[in-house]
Design an enzyme around this catalytic site. Structure first.
Site, PDB file in Angstrom:
ATOM      1  N   TYR A  21      -9.766   5.270   6.520  1.00 24.10           N
ATOM      2  CA  TYR A  21      -9.651   6.273   7.467  1.00 24.10           C
ATOM      3  C   TYR A  21     -11.202   6.989   8.006  1.00 24.10           C
ATOM      4  CZ  TYR A  21      -5.507   3.827   9.393  1.00 24.10           C
ATOM      5  OH  TYR A  21      -4.567   3.323   9.292  1.00 24.10           O
ATOM      6  N   LYS A  33      -0.345  -0.286  14.788  1.00 21.34           N
ATOM      7  CA  LYS A  33       1.816  -0.627  15.155  1.00 21.34           C
ATOM      8  C   LYS A  33       1.595  -1.541  16.320  1.00 21.34           C
ATOM      9  CE  LYS A  33       3.214   3.582  13.699  1.00 21.34           C
ATOM     10  NZ  LYS A  33       3.614   2.868  12.356  1.00 21.34           N
ATOM     11  N   HIS A  87       0.347  -1.349  -0.108  1.00 25.95           N
ATOM     12  CA  HIS A  87       0.098  -0.341  -0.011  1.00 25.95           C
ATOM     13  C   HIS A  87       0.938   1.538  -0.172  1.00 25.95           C
ATOM     14  CE1 HIS A  87      -3.654  -1.761   1.007  1.00 25.95           C
ATOM     15  NE2 HIS A  87      -3.248  -2.920   0.817  1.00 25.95           N
ATOM     16  N   PRO A 139      -5.351   0.972  18.082  1.00 24.11           N
ATOM     17  CA  PRO A 139      -4.902   0.108  16.788  1.00 24.11           C
ATOM     18  C   PRO A 139      -5.016   0.991  15.509  1.00 24.11           C
ATOM     19  CG  PRO A 139      -7.108  -0.958  17.645  1.00 24.11           C
ATOM     20  CD  PRO A 139      -6.493   0.185  18.941  1.00 24.11           C
ATOM     21  N   TYR A 182       3.921   6.872  10.456  1.00 24.05           N
ATOM     22  CA  TYR A 182       2.658   5.681   9.554  1.00 24.05           C
ATOM     23  C   TYR A 182       3.363   4.637   8.942  1.00 24.05           C
ATOM     24  CZ  TYR A 182      -1.643   3.430   8.124  1.00 24.05           C
ATOM     25  OH  TYR A 182      -2.208   1.851   8.036  1.00 24.05           O
TER      26      TYR A 182
HETATM   27  C1  LIG Z   1      -8.824  -8.087  19.384  1.00 22.30           C
HETATM   28  C2  LIG Z   1      -7.570  -6.842  18.964  1.00 22.30           C
HETATM   29  C3  LIG Z   1      -7.472  -5.961  17.871  1.00 22.30           C
HETATM   30  C4  LIG Z   1      -6.208  -6.104  16.979  1.00 22.30           C
HETATM   31  N1  LIG Z   1      -6.207  -5.344  16.506  1.00 22.30           N
HETATM   32  C5  LIG Z   1      -5.290  -4.816  15.902  1.00 22.30           C
HETATM   33  C6  LIG Z   1      -4.765  -4.221  14.588  1.00 22.30           C
HETATM   34  O1  LIG Z   1      -5.953  -3.571  13.792  1.00 22.30           O
HETATM   35  N2  LIG Z   1      -3.489  -3.561  14.489  1.00 22.30           N
HETATM   36  C7  LIG Z   1      -2.433  -3.457  15.275  1.00 22.30           C
HETATM   37  O2  LIG Z   1      -1.527  -2.904  14.950  1.00 22.30           O
HETATM   38  N3  LIG Z   1      -2.432  -4.287  16.157  1.00 22.30           N
HETATM   39  C8  LIG Z   1      -4.037  -5.011  16.780  1.00 22.30           C
HETATM   40  N4  LIG Z   1      -3.680  -5.192  18.017  1.00 22.30           N
HETATM   41  C9  LIG Z   1      -2.727  -5.684  18.894  1.00 22.30           C
HETATM   42  C10 LIG Z   1      -1.442  -6.771  18.136  1.00 22.30           C
HETATM   43  O3  LIG Z   1      -2.103  -7.864  17.316  1.00 22.30           O
HETATM   44  C11 LIG Z   1      -0.614  -6.958  18.970  1.00 22.30           C
HETATM   45  O4  LIG Z   1       0.194  -5.746  19.318  1.00 22.30           O
HETATM   46  C12 LIG Z   1      -0.209  -8.089  19.101  1.00 22.30           C
HETATM   47  O5  LIG Z   1      -0.521  -9.250  18.808  1.00 22.30           O
HETATM   48  C13 LIG Z   1       1.129  -8.120  19.969  1.00 22.30           C
HETATM   49  O6  LIG Z   1       1.878  -9.638  20.517  1.00 22.30           O
HETATM   50  P1  LIG Z   1       2.071 -10.369  21.044  1.00 22.30           P
HETATM   51  O7  LIG Z   1       2.665 -11.815  21.017  1.00 22.30           O
HETATM   52  O8  LIG Z   1       3.079  -9.248  21.830  1.00 22.30           O
HETATM   53  O9  LIG Z   1       1.043 -10.413  22.493  1.00 22.30           O
HETATM   54  P2  LIG Z   1      -0.149 -11.630  21.931  1.00 22.30           P
HETATM   55  O10 LIG Z   1      -0.335 -11.746  20.307  1.00 22.30           O
HETATM   56  O11 LIG Z   1      -1.005 -10.844  23.146  1.00 22.30           O
HETATM   57  O12 LIG Z   1       0.705 -12.947  22.533  1.00 22.30           O
HETATM   58  C14 LIG Z   1       0.416 -13.300  23.838  1.00 22.30           C
HETATM   59  C15 LIG Z   1       0.374 -14.713  23.320  1.00 22.30           C
HETATM   60  O13 LIG Z   1       0.885 -15.304  24.901  1.00 22.30           O
HETATM   61  C16 LIG Z   1      -0.075 -16.398  25.298  1.00 22.30           C
HETATM   62  N5  LIG Z   1      -0.290 -16.337  26.877  1.00 22.30           N
HETATM   63  C17 LIG Z   1      -0.797 -15.058  27.981  1.00 22.30           C
HETATM   64  N6  LIG Z   1      -0.290 -16.051  29.156  1.00 22.30           N
HETATM   65  C18 LIG Z   1       0.023 -16.777  28.868  1.00 22.30           C
HETATM   66  C19 LIG Z   1       0.380 -17.651  30.202  1.00 22.30           C
HETATM   67  N7  LIG Z   1       0.412 -16.994  31.687  1.00 22.30           N
HETATM   68  N8  LIG Z   1       1.090 -18.537  29.733  1.00 22.30           N
HETATM   69  C20 LIG Z   1       2.034 -18.871  28.568  1.00 22.30           C
HETATM   70  N9  LIG Z   1       1.327 -18.095  27.728  1.00 22.30           N
HETATM   71  C21 LIG Z   1       0.890 -16.853  27.569  1.00 22.30           C
HETATM   72  C22 LIG Z   1      -1.318 -15.873  24.455  1.00 22.30           C
HETATM   73  O14 LIG Z   1      -1.987 -17.117  24.528  1.00 22.30           O
HETATM   74  C23 LIG Z   1      -0.422 -15.228  23.564  1.00 22.30           C
HETATM   75  O15 LIG Z   1      -0.533 -16.222  22.108  1.00 22.30           O
HETATM   76  C24 LIG Z   1      -4.746  -6.137  18.413  1.00 22.30           C
HETATM   77  C25 LIG Z   1      -5.588  -7.026  19.032  1.00 22.30           C
HETATM   78  C26 LIG Z   1      -6.478  -7.071  19.838  1.00 22.30           C
HETATM   79  C27 LIG Z   1      -6.339  -7.741  21.158  1.00 22.30           C
END
Ligand SMILES: Cc1cc2nc3c(=O)[nH]c(=O)nc-3n(C[C@H](O)[C@H](O)[C@H](O)COP(=O)(O)OP(=O)(O)OC[C@H]3O[C@@H](n4cnc5c(N)ncnc54)[C@H](O)[C@@H]3O)c2cc1C
Length: 389
Positions: free
Chosen positions: A200, A296, A72, A292, A384
């Protein structure tokens, strides 16, 4: 069991860190409390910065995103009934790539499987111990049986509700938080996107976002109140509300269809400082959350992992602790830039229930300034597409 690095959480942070360490010959075990299917089923982010795509390439999982990711070069901002394009490529020389978080997760899981690296799914009662001393340990249960892993370092990649941040003594942690008084109601549908780029939308009825995951799969959002329930939003009501927030030409081109996923996400800004406690390092949502709006969340998880993986590789290759010691400050500098931008984008585009008429006028003035000023658009575009690592 003994490994060099124990990674808690198999979201994008944990899987990407595991992949980068595995390629550097560092023995890392991932411990995840959910099943692989559950992790893959979560519909979340979709916009990747070029830096994130490059990092996936360095992790050896760049092939499918290069082939299937949608490049994009810009996006539209719609307000006052008119669409205005922000040309990312012309303003910054860079672009973003639309590629779903589920696809990133799938690529990383596949790579891990083919490398024979271990991931423990469905781990219950995960707990982290002794990370303030030289011999940290992670304990968990699988099918009722207790396990303990000894390691050099623990990477807390377990998201906002994970156990790692919560295991840090309260007086060692400073937390900054803003909870917004609205959420996003999101719908995923197998319909062609209304536009080939994101739109947006700032409208008197509230914010909306027209986004996509592929040329045949759309992701749309409307701002909603936090008291609303997804059951109160049958598809027909969602499509009617989305159309009401668009200009007539865009609304006329919207193809609707049955939703294949529908959920409400609250909006939150959150940072925990520092991101290191002895031999425990936090990365991704475990340490910070952004609304969101600025796309980021996933990208910040990737930049944390970039700093952390480089620091661990440096340590194991040369014995130097410089990268580990600098990790928290380096990651937080970038985190706060993304926090500022995401907070600003959220205020620019949403209907602010507590803001009143004055805020609404300031918001309109800021949107008009964006259209009139190339410098303002450049600042938006630079943030962005992502600041350099
Ligand atoms: C509903 C939703 C919509 C989103 N939409 C966007 C978007 O449109 N654009 C954007 O940029 N970001 C978005 N985000 C944010 C983005 O998805 C996250 O920033 C990203 O997933 C971060 O990755 P992570 O691996 O740090 O955390 P997570 O993806 O949360 O992964 C953490 C992992 O740890 C596991 N876990 C938790 N507790 C424990 C434990 N005690 N023991 C072992 N494992 C555990 C969980 O099951 C999970 O698999 C969204 C988030 C949510 C919740």
């Amino acid at each position: 069991m003994r490994v060099q690095v124990a990674i808690v959480g198999a979201g994008p942070s944990g899987l990407l860190l595991g992949q980068l360490l595995q390629r550097a010959g560092i023995d890392a075990l991932i411990i995840e409390r959910r099943s692989a299917e559950y992790v893959l089923g979560r519909i979340r982010a979709g916009v990747l910065e070029q830096g994130t795509v490059d990092l996936l390439g360095r992790a050896g999982v760049g092939e499918r995103v290069a082939r299937e990711g949608l490049v994009h070069d810009g996006f539209d901002v719609l307000f006052g009934g008119q669409r205005h394009r922000v040309n990312l490529s012309a303003l910054t020389g860079r672009h973003v790539v639309v590629y779903g978080q589920t696809e990133v997760t799938r690529d990383l899981m596949d790579a891990r499987l083919s490398a024979g690296a271990s991931t423990i799914y469905d781990a219950a009662d995960v707990s982290v111990h002794d990370f303030d001393a030289d011999h940290p340990r992670v304990r968990f249960r699988v099918d009722g049986a207790a396990h303990e892993v000894a390691c050099d370092f623990i990477a807390g990649c377990d998201g906002f509700h994970g156990v790692c941040r919560q295991s840090v003594p309260a007086d060692a942690l400073r937390q900054f938080e803003r909870v917004y008084p609205f959420g996003w109601l999101g719908v995923l549908s197998d319909t062609p996107p209304v536009s080939h780029e994101l739109i947006y939308v700032n409208s008197p009825r509230g914010f909306a976002l027209c986004s996509m995951r592929s040329p045949t799969r759309s992701r749309y959002y409307v701002q909603c109140s936090l008291s609303e329930n997804v059951d109160e939003w049958p598809d027909s009501r969602f499509w009617t509300e989305l159309k009401a927030r668009l200009d007539p030409a865009t609304a006329g081109g919207l193809v609707t269809g049955p939703s294949i996923e529908k959920s409400i996400a609250p909006l939150r800004s959150f940072v925990a400082e520092p991101m290191r406690f002895g031999r425990l390092f936090l990365a991704g949502d475990a340490a910070h959350i952004v609304p969101p709006t600025g796309a980021k969340g996933l990208n910040l998880a990737a930049s944390d992992v970039h700093y952390l993986s480089s620091a661990l590789v440096e340590f194991y290759q040369s014995g130097s602790r410089a990268g580990l010691d600098a990790y928290s400050a380096r990651a937080l500098a970038r985190v706060w830039q993304a926090e500022r931008f995401s907070w600003w984008m959220t205020h620019l585009l949403h209907e602010l229930p507590e803001g009143g008429a004055f805020s609404a006028r300031v918001q309109r003035a800021e949107l008009e300034y964006l259209v009139a000023s190339q410098a303002a658009r450049t600042a938006l575009a630079e943030n962005y597409v992502g600041l350099p690592y």
